[in-house]
Design a protein around this motif. Structure first.
Motif, mmCIF file in Angstrom:
data_model
loop_
_atom_site.group_PDB
_atom_site.id
_atom_site.type_symbol
_atom_site.label_atom_id
_atom_site.label_comp_id
_atom_site.label_asym_id
_atom_site.label_seq_id
_atom_site.Cartn_x
_atom_site.Cartn_y
_atom_site.Cartn_z
ATOM 1 N N VAL A 125 -8.418 -2.281 4.960
ATOM 2 C CA VAL A 125 -7.573 -3.218 5.702
ATOM 3 C C VAL A 125 -6.320 -3.478 4.878
ATOM 4 C CG1 VAL A 125 -7.444 -5.559 6.638
ATOM 5 C CG2 VAL A 125 -9.595 -4.279 6.718
ATOM 6 N N PRO A 126 -5.136 -3.375 5.479
ATOM 7 C CA PRO A 126 -3.923 -3.577 4.672
ATOM 8 C C PRO A 126 -3.637 -5.061 4.411
ATOM 9 C CG PRO A 126 -3.325 -3.144 6.941
ATOM 10 C CD PRO A 126 -4.821 -3.024 6.878
ATOM 11 N N LEU A 127 -3.086 -5.335 3.233
ATOM 12 C CA LEU A 127 -2.542 -6.666 2.944
ATOM 13 C C LEU A 127 -1.058 -6.557 3.241
ATOM 14 C CD1 LEU A 127 -4.226 -7.270 -0.540
ATOM 15 C CD2 LEU A 127 -5.044 -8.036 1.689
ATOM 16 N N ARG A 128 -0.602 -7.294 4.238
ATOM 17 C CA ARG A 128 0.797 -7.149 4.658
ATOM 18 C C ARG A 128 1.622 -8.360 4.229
ATOM 19 N NH1 ARG A 128 0.988 -2.982 8.282
ATOM 20 N NH2 ARG A 128 -0.890 -2.598 9.493
ATOM 21 N N ALA A 129 2.850 -8.117 3.868
ATOM 22 C CA ALA A 129 3.808 -9.189 3.581
ATOM 23 C C ALA A 129 5.174 -8.695 4.007
ATOM 24 C CB ALA A 129 3.797 -9.505 2.087
ATOM 25 N N ARG A 130 6.153 -9.590 4.031
ATOM 26 C CA ARG A 130 7.496 -9.139 4.429
ATOM 27 C C ARG A 130 8.049 -8.138 3.433
ATOM 28 N NH1 ARG A 130 11.479 -13.836 5.459
ATOM 29 N NH2 ARG A 130 12.779 -12.076 6.043
ATOM 30 N N ALA A 131 7.640 -8.286 2.165
ATOM 31 C CA ALA A 131 8.178 -7.414 1.128
ATOM 32 C C ALA A 131 7.499 -6.053 1.074
ATOM 33 C CB ALA A 131 8.063 -8.092 -0.233
ATOM 34 N N GLY A 132 6.348 -5.923 1.712
ATOM 35 C CA GLY A 132 5.644 -4.650 1.639
ATOM 36 C C GLY A 132 4.211 -4.786 2.098
ATOM 37 N N PHE A 133 3.411 -3.824 1.741
ATOM 38 C CA PHE A 133 2.002 -3.902 2.114
ATOM 39 C C PHE A 133 1.181 -3.125 1.105
ATOM 40 C CE2 PHE A 133 3.632 -0.139 4.236
ATOM 41 C CZ PHE A 133 2.655 0.810 3.964
ATOM 42 N N ALA A 134 -0.117 -3.400 1.107
ATOM 43 C CA ALA A 134 -1.021 -2.675 0.215
ATOM 44 C C ALA A 134 -2.270 -2.291 0.986
ATOM 45 C CB ALA A 134 -1.397 -3.554 -0.973
ATOM 46 N N TYR A 135 -2.595 -1.016 0.932
ATOM 47 C CA TYR A 135 -3.913 -0.569 1.365
ATOM 48 C C TYR A 135 -4.732 -0.501 0.089
ATOM 49 C CZ TYR A 135 -2.420 0.597 6.096
ATOM 50 O OH TYR A 135 -1.963 0.523 7.369
ATOM 51 N N LEU A 136 -5.585 -1.506 -0.124
ATOM 52 C CA LEU A 136 -6.322 -1.565 -1.390
ATOM 53 C C LEU A 136 -7.128 -0.290 -1.581
ATOM 54 C CD1 LEU A 136 -7.512 -5.275 -1.435
ATOM 55 C CD2 LEU A 136 -5.457 -4.266 -2.422
ATOM 56 N N GLY A 137 -6.961 0.286 -2.725
ATOM 57 C CA GLY A 137 -7.680 1.512 -3.030
ATOM 58 C C GLY A 137 -6.915 2.766 -2.696
ATOM 59 N N SER A 138 -5.764 2.622 -2.005
ATOM 60 C CA SER A 138 -5.045 3.862 -1.679
ATOM 61 C C SER A 138 -3.539 3.794 -1.952
ATOM 62 C CB SER A 138 -5.315 4.272 -0.232
ATOM 63 O OG SER A 138 -4.895 3.266 0.653
ATOM 64 N N GLN A 139 -2.851 2.760 -1.443
ATOM 65 C CA GLN A 139 -1.392 2.792 -1.564
ATOM 66 C C GLN A 139 -0.789 1.390 -1.594
ATOM 67 O OE1 GLN A 139 0.789 4.215 1.872
ATOM 68 N NE2 GLN A 139 2.264 5.304 0.578
ATOM 69 N N VAL A 140 0.249 1.221 -2.416
ATOM 70 C CA VAL A 140 1.015 -0.031 -2.450
ATOM 71 C C VAL A 140 2.468 0.313 -2.170
ATOM 72 C CG1 VAL A 140 1.737 -2.001 -3.849
ATOM 73 C CG2 VAL A 140 -0.556 -1.045 -4.142
ATOM 74 N N VAL A 141 3.062 -0.376 -1.212
ATOM 75 C CA VAL A 141 4.458 -0.121 -0.847
ATOM 76 C C VAL A 141 5.251 -1.412 -0.981
ATOM 77 C CG1 VAL A 141 6.006 0.492 1.044
ATOM 78 C CG2 VAL A 141 3.880 1.768 0.705
ATOM 79 N N VAL A 142 6.372 -1.367 -1.724
ATOM 80 C CA VAL A 142 7.245 -2.529 -1.887
ATOM 81 C C VAL A 142 8.631 -2.154 -1.383
ATOM 82 C CG1 VAL A 142 8.235 -4.184 -3.513
ATOM 83 C CG2 VAL A 142 5.937 -3.292 -3.902
ATOM 84 N N HIS A 143 9.113 -2.904 -0.404
ATOM 85 C CA HIS A 143 10.418 -2.634 0.203
ATOM 86 C C HIS A 143 10.598 -1.143 0.523
ATOM 87 C CE1 HIS A 143 11.767 -6.703 -0.102
ATOM 88 N NE2 HIS A 143 11.630 -6.719 -1.403
ATOM 89 N N GLY A 144 9.583 -0.581 1.111
ATOM 90 C CA GLY A 144 9.680 0.795 1.576
ATOM 91 C C GLY A 144 9.439 1.865 0.529
ATOM 92 N N CYS A 172 11.947 -8.134 -6.336
ATOM 93 C CA CYS A 172 12.342 -9.506 -6.010
ATOM 94 C C CYS A 172 13.449 -9.572 -4.959
ATOM 95 C CB CYS A 172 12.812 -10.242 -7.256
ATOM 96 S SG CYS A 172 11.566 -10.284 -8.533
ATOM 97 N N HIS A 173 14.297 -8.618 -4.946
ATOM 98 C CA HIS A 173 15.416 -8.687 -3.996
ATOM 99 C C HIS A 173 15.435 -7.394 -3.188
ATOM 100 C CE1 HIS A 173 16.887 -12.241 -6.076
ATOM 101 N NE2 HIS A 173 16.663 -11.589 -7.196
#
Lengths: 216, 171
Positions: B3-22, B43-44
């Motif tokens: 299950v992804p952890l979503r935020a405005r700054a990005g998202f994380a699929y725990l165990g597979s991928q972390v994306v920050v600002h694309g 941060c920005h």
């Protein structure tokens, strides 16, 4: 723990002759004008130290909790060992880390606090302090607090909270004094260090030309 | 897929991928970022800074670290380290202490508006010959040095700016 005994321990731990590096760190935190909250964070962190802070308090109380009032058991429990986390040698929770004048101060405070609780560990320690300290080293403020808290039957969590609050109160008062006195009264740069590395050649910089170059 | 952890700054699929600002945090481009550039991304938005500007900030960050345990906030970590306090707590304490007014973060915050006024005043002075105004309080935060009159660190960002072909002042 009764309020009067808590207040007495609080007063003893806050005596000027028992000031330690936690108080000094809190003074440092505020000397350049930071808020007392900065000193609270700093002092809390210092008094959480595993050698003579909250970690040692908990460990000392755990050992005291299981001890019968027999000297041989106390000698065994408070024999110096390697610290399990920091690997510091000859560590005994509640003992050591006190200057020569502080040793007497802690013992006198222990005598004054004797009998303030229903338990008998502090009294037992004082009766056998020569034998115990010959092996464990001098009792420190944390060891004194552990004995008093144990005699009161405090839980580890309550003891840790009381211990931190007692020290924070003193550290914050000292930090406020340091802030009022200001930087000029603070003993910065009194220690001397010996640098062991090399010194690269000093670069000559034409600051005026540099400033013109960047539009200043 | 977790299950992804979503935020405005990005998202994380725990165990597979972390994306920050694309940007994928494990991508080569991200791993090659310096500390300041990484902060800019996290941060920005990285697009707020030109690479040359990031480099100037990076060099200023590197050049302003002092190894001396007698400086007030370093001294705190010295006390705490000697007592074997955990590094996380020690760093928190030192950073809390840098929230001070004589120098440190509060001084820096107070220096920002003055620096902007100073810069506008300088431009006006260049345009119409008027004089710069001093701050109303009479205390210019971010100026002076309690222990020594001269600050050798100032030359570093100036040199970095010059090397990058950038001008000093707000951009």
């Amino acid at each position: 723990m009764s309020c009067s005994c808590c207040a007495r321990l609080h007063r003893e731990l806050g005596a000027a002759e028992l000031f330690d590096a936690g108080v000094e760190a809190a003074r440092n935190a505020c000397v350049a004008g930071a808020s007392l909250a900065s000193a609270a964070i700093t002092a809390s962190a210092w008094y959480d130290n595993p050698l003579c802070g909250a970690g040692a308090l908990r460990e000392c109380m755990q050992r005291l909790g299981a001890l019968p009032l027999e000297l041989s058991a106390w000698i065994e429990a408070f024999s110096p060992r390697v610290h399990p986390e920091t690997s510091d040698p000859d560590w005994v929770p509640g003992f050591g880390f006190v200057s020569l004048p502080q040793r007497g101060s802690v013992l006198r405070a222990a005598e004054r606090l004797r009998g303030c609780a229903s338990g008998s560990r502090l009294g037992f320690f004082l009766e056998h302090q020569r034998a115990i300290t010959a092996l464990a080293g001098p009792l420190n403020g944390t060891g004194l607090a552990a004995l008093v808290f144990s005699d009161h039957g405090l839980s580890l969590d309550d003891a840790e909270r009381c211990f931190l609050l007692a020290h924070l109160d003193v550290a914050l008062a000292q930090a406020a004094s340091a802030r009022r006195a200001g930087l000029a009264k603070f003993p910065f740069f009194t220690e001397s260090y010996v640098y062991e590395g090399e010194r690269p050649p000093l670069r000559q910089i034409d600051m005026q030309a540099l400033m013109r170059q960047v539009g200043l | 897929m977790s299950v992804p952890l979503r935020a405005r700054a990005g998202f994380a699929y725990l165990g597979s991928q972390v994306v920050v600002h694309g940007k994928d945090s494990a991508s080569r481009v991200q791993l090659e970022l310096g500390f300041v550039a990484l902060l800019a991304v996290q941060c920005h938005r990285a697009s707020l800074f030109e690479p040359a500007q990031v480099r100037v900030l990076e060099e200023a960050w590197v050049a302003t670290g002092y190894p001396d345990a007698r400086i007030w906030c370093n001294r705190i970590t010295g006390y705490l380290g000697s007592a074997r306090v955990d590094p996380g707590l020690s760093m928190s304490a030192a950073i809390a202490a840098t929230n001070s007014i004589v120098y440190g973060f509060r001084a820096m915050s107070l220096a920002y508006p003055h620096a902007a006024r100073h810069s506008r005043g300088r431009r006006r002075a260049a345009a119409d010959g008027s004089r710069r105004r001093s701050p109303k309080s009479g205390v210019a935060r971010g100026y002076g040095r309690p222990q020594h009159g001269h600050d050798e660190r100032i030359a570093v960002p100036l040199r970095s700016l010059a090397r990058a072909g950038l001008q000093a002042g707000p951009r």
